[in-house]
Design an enzyme around this catalytic site. Structure first.
Site, PDB file in Angstrom:
ATOM      1  N   TYR A  88       3.991  -1.039   4.025  1.00 35.44           N
ATOM      2  CA  TYR A  88       3.389   0.302   3.940  1.00 35.44           C
ATOM      3  C   TYR A  88       4.488   1.354   3.801  1.00 35.44           C
ATOM      4  O   TYR A  88       4.369   2.288   3.000  1.00 35.44           O
ATOM      5  CB  TYR A  88       2.546   0.564   5.190  1.00 35.44           C
ATOM      6  CG  TYR A  88       1.755   1.851   5.167  1.00 35.44           C
ATOM      7  CD1 TYR A  88       0.477   1.898   4.618  1.00 35.44           C
ATOM      8  CD2 TYR A  88       2.264   3.031   5.725  1.00 35.44           C
ATOM      9  CE1 TYR A  88      -0.268   3.073   4.613  1.00 35.44           C
ATOM     10  CE2 TYR A  88       1.528   4.221   5.730  1.00 35.44           C
ATOM     11  CZ  TYR A  88       0.267   4.229   5.172  1.00 35.44           C
ATOM     12  OH  TYR A  88      -0.468   5.400   5.171  1.00 35.44           O
TER      13      TYR A  88
ATOM     14  N   ASN B  61      -6.039   9.136  -3.366  1.00 38.59           N
ATOM     15  CA  ASN B  61      -6.137   9.075  -1.904  1.00 38.59           C
ATOM     16  C   ASN B  61      -6.315   7.663  -1.366  1.00 38.59           C
ATOM     17  O   ASN B  61      -5.855   7.363  -0.268  1.00 38.59           O
ATOM     18  CB  ASN B  61      -7.322   9.950  -1.457  1.00 38.59           C
ATOM     19  CG  ASN B  61      -7.734   9.661  -0.036  1.00 38.59           C
ATOM     20  OD1 ASN B  61      -7.089  10.107   0.912  1.00 38.59           O
ATOM     21  ND2 ASN B  61      -8.805   8.888   0.133  1.00 38.59           N
TER      22      ASN B  61
ATOM     23  N   VAL C 121      -9.102   0.616  -6.883  1.00 38.59           N
ATOM     24  CA  VAL C 121      -7.924   1.161  -7.572  1.00 38.59           C
ATOM     25  C   VAL C 121      -6.874   0.084  -7.890  1.00 38.59           C
ATOM     26  O   VAL C 121      -5.935   0.341  -8.632  1.00 38.59           O
ATOM     27  CB  VAL C 121      -7.265   2.328  -6.805  1.00 38.59           C
ATOM     28  CG1 VAL C 121      -8.206   3.508  -6.683  1.00 38.59           C
ATOM     29  CG2 VAL C 121      -6.728   1.883  -5.455  1.00 38.59           C
TER      30      VAL C 121
ATOM     31  N   LYS D  69       4.720   3.753   0.560  1.00 41.90           N
ATOM     32  CA  LYS D  69       4.558   5.210   0.623  1.00 41.90           C
ATOM     33  C   LYS D  69       5.840   5.926   0.171  1.00 41.90           C
ATOM     34  O   LYS D  69       5.772   7.013  -0.407  1.00 41.90           O
ATOM     35  CB  LYS D  69       4.114   5.643   2.021  1.00 41.90           C
ATOM     36  CG  LYS D  69       2.684   5.231   2.363  1.00 41.90           C
ATOM     37  CD  LYS D  69       1.640   5.867   1.447  1.00 41.90           C
ATOM     38  CE  LYS D  69       0.209   5.607   1.908  1.00 41.90           C
ATOM     39  NZ  LYS D  69      -0.812   6.222   1.044  1.00 41.90           N
TER      40      LYS D  69
HETATM   41  P1  NAD Z   1      -9.959   5.478   5.539  1.00 44.85           P
HETATM   42  O1  NAD Z   1      -9.873   4.010   5.721  1.00 44.85           O
HETATM   43  O2  NAD Z   1     -10.843   6.261   6.435  1.00 44.85           O
HETATM   44  O3  NAD Z   1     -10.345   5.811   4.018  1.00 44.85           O
HETATM   45  C1  NAD Z   1      -9.756   5.140   2.958  1.00 44.85           C
HETATM   46  C2  NAD Z   1     -10.802   4.867   1.902  1.00 44.85           C
HETATM   47  O4  NAD Z   1     -10.146   4.173   0.825  1.00 44.85           O
HETATM   48  C3  NAD Z   1     -11.923   3.954   2.394  1.00 44.85           C
HETATM   49  O5  NAD Z   1     -13.186   4.515   2.072  1.00 44.85           O
HETATM   50  C4  NAD Z   1     -11.689   2.642   1.653  1.00 44.85           C
HETATM   51  O6  NAD Z   1     -12.885   1.944   1.333  1.00 44.85           O
HETATM   52  C5  NAD Z   1     -10.994   3.129   0.399  1.00 44.85           C
HETATM   53  N1  NAD Z   1     -10.221   2.079  -0.236  1.00 44.85           N
HETATM   54  C6  NAD Z   1      -9.440   1.121   0.341  1.00 44.85           C
HETATM   55  N2  NAD Z   1      -8.944   0.302  -0.594  1.00 44.85           N
HETATM   56  C7  NAD Z   1      -9.417   0.740  -1.779  1.00 44.85           C
HETATM   57  C8  NAD Z   1      -9.265   0.299  -3.107  1.00 44.85           C
HETATM   58  N3  NAD Z   1      -8.544  -0.786  -3.395  1.00 44.85           N
HETATM   59  N4  NAD Z   1      -9.880   0.995  -4.083  1.00 44.85           N
HETATM   60  C9  NAD Z   1     -10.644   2.077  -3.798  1.00 44.85           C
HETATM   61  N5  NAD Z   1     -10.826   2.532  -2.561  1.00 44.85           N
HETATM   62  C10 NAD Z   1     -10.229   1.875  -1.559  1.00 44.85           C
HETATM   63  O7  NAD Z   1      -8.458   5.975   5.639  1.00 44.85           O
HETATM   64  P2  NAD Z   1      -7.726   7.395   5.506  1.00 44.85           P
HETATM   65  O8  NAD Z   1      -6.864   7.511   6.702  1.00 44.85           O
HETATM   66  O9  NAD Z   1      -8.662   8.488   5.171  1.00 44.85           O
HETATM   67  O10 NAD Z   1      -6.757   7.069   4.274  1.00 44.85           O
HETATM   68  C11 NAD Z   1      -6.605   7.910   3.152  1.00 44.85           C
HETATM   69  C12 NAD Z   1      -5.147   7.941   2.730  1.00 44.85           C
HETATM   70  O11 NAD Z   1      -4.389   8.580   3.748  1.00 44.85           O
HETATM   71  C13 NAD Z   1      -4.503   6.582   2.527  1.00 44.85           C
HETATM   72  O12 NAD Z   1      -3.710   6.608   1.355  1.00 44.85           O
HETATM   73  C14 NAD Z   1      -3.636   6.412   3.750  1.00 44.85           C
HETATM   74  O13 NAD Z   1      -2.537   5.557   3.517  1.00 44.85           O
HETATM   75  C15 NAD Z   1      -3.221   7.835   3.997  1.00 44.85           C
HETATM   76  N6  NAD Z   1      -2.730   8.142   5.352  1.00 44.85           N
HETATM   77  C16 NAD Z   1      -3.518   7.955   6.450  1.00 44.85           C
HETATM   78  C17 NAD Z   1      -3.051   8.335   7.708  1.00 44.85           C
HETATM   79  C18 NAD Z   1      -3.908   8.230   8.967  1.00 44.85           C
HETATM   80  O14 NAD Z   1      -3.371   8.406  10.077  1.00 44.85           O
HETATM   81  N7  NAD Z   1      -5.193   7.999   8.861  1.00 44.85           N
HETATM   82  C19 NAD Z   1      -1.777   8.876   7.830  1.00 44.85           C
HETATM   83  C20 NAD Z   1      -0.998   9.014   6.689  1.00 44.85           C
HETATM   84  C21 NAD Z   1      -1.483   8.662   5.451  1.00 44.85           C
END
Ligand code: NAD
Length: 252
Positions: free
Chosen positions: A155, A89, A63, A159
């Site tokens: 971060y 996402n 992305v 966000k």
């Molecule tokens: P995760 O690491 O399990 O999944 C994220 C996915 O995004 C991975 O498959 C990764 O390969 C992909 N990714 C990373 N960089 C990318 C790029 N440049 N282009 C395309 N894909 C890419 O993490 P998650 O926790 O499921 O994260 C999903 C979203 O949730 C993120 O935006 C994260 O900031 C947000 N988030 C996570 C948490 C948490 O506690 N896990 C809390 C709040 C927000």
């Protein structure tokens, strides 16, 4: 079947919340374009969906690369004829560094993926939505986008930018049949910790000061069910909001 026939793009759908969203949306009848950094990762999610009798296709898309975003939205049109729902996402953590220690390279990487990726995918999808007079955008923000110290400076600022972009998009296109909302998850059990190395000791100590107030971590499926509400017609009067999903952590 709350998403019967809808065409959905989910970024970062090889893991965590994106994967859970892709699978749940497919179970609800959507045709899902599953995208991630590698074809193998996206393909694994597609294999799970097709094993369940769903419809999905895998696309490689970083992305942070505009040409990939272009290819991704085109893939939805080429495979299924249109686009109805975009789930922004994909995201990465920073290293918890406070502003005094933040490195330009890390700042740029976090903003390129977490903010510019969201803007570019939404920009690319917008002509399709405008032509149809319908479209749904769901951005995965974070409680770090609403409060000051759940992560590092990069971060947290990124966000917060996603929250601002969500609200701006929602209002700007509110009379065009387009809705744009965000989810602010609290702690969720995913692989996101793999995206940071050498966390700042000072930064992590300050960020973790509020960790004891977290009632519990969630599972990716907890967030997918919130995304389903925002994707479905049940939320058609909901626009420009950020739904916090954190078991009550930030209610303290
Ligand atoms: P995760 O690491 O399990 O999944 C994220 C996915 O995004 C991975 O498959 C990764 O390969 C992909 N990714 C990373 N960089 C990318 C790029 N440049 N282009 C395309 N894909 C890419 O993490 P998650 O926790 O499921 O994260 C999903 C979203 O949730 C993120 O935006 C994260 O900031 C947000 N988030 C996570 C948490 C948490 O506690 N896990 C809390 C709040 C927000």
């Amino acid at each position: 079947m709350r998403l019967q026939g809808k065409v959905v793009v989910v970024t970062g759908a090889a893991s965590g919340m994106g994967k859970a969203i892709a699978i749940l949306f497919a179970k609800e009848g959507a045709k899902v374009v599953v995208s991630d950094l590698t074809l193998e990762g996206a393909g694994n999610t597609v294999a799970e969906i097709t094993a369940l009798g769903g419809v999905a296709t895998a696309v490689t898309a970083n992305v942070a690369v505009e040409a990939d975003i272009h290819k991704l939205i085109k893939a939805a049109q080429n495979s299924y004829g249109t686009l109805d729902i975009l789930v922004n996402n994909a995201g990465i953590m920073d290293d918890f560094s406070p502003v005094g220690d933040v490195k330009d390279g890390l700042w740029d990487r976090v903003f390129d993926v977490n903010v510019k990726g969201v803007m570019r995918a939404t920009r690319q999808a917008m002509p399709i939505f405008l032509e149809k007079g319908a479209g749904t955008i769901i951005n995965i923000a974070s409680v770090g986008g609403l409060y000051g110290s759940r992560a590092g400076a990069a971060y947290t600022a990124a966000k917060h930018a996603v929250v601002g972009l969500t609200k701006n998009t929602a209002f700007q296109y509110a009379t065009d049949g387009i809705k744009c909302n965000a989810i602010a998850p609290g702690g969720v059990n995913t692989n996101i910790s793999a995206s940071f190395q050498n966390p700042s000791e000072r930064g992590i100590a300050r960020a973790m000061a509020g960790a004891d107030f977290n009632p519990r971590n969630g599972e990716p499926e907890d967030i997918a069910r919130v995304a389903l509400f925002l994707a479905s017609a049940d939320s058609d009067f909901v626009n420009g909001v950020v739904i916090t999903a954190d078991a009550g952590w930030t209610a303290y």
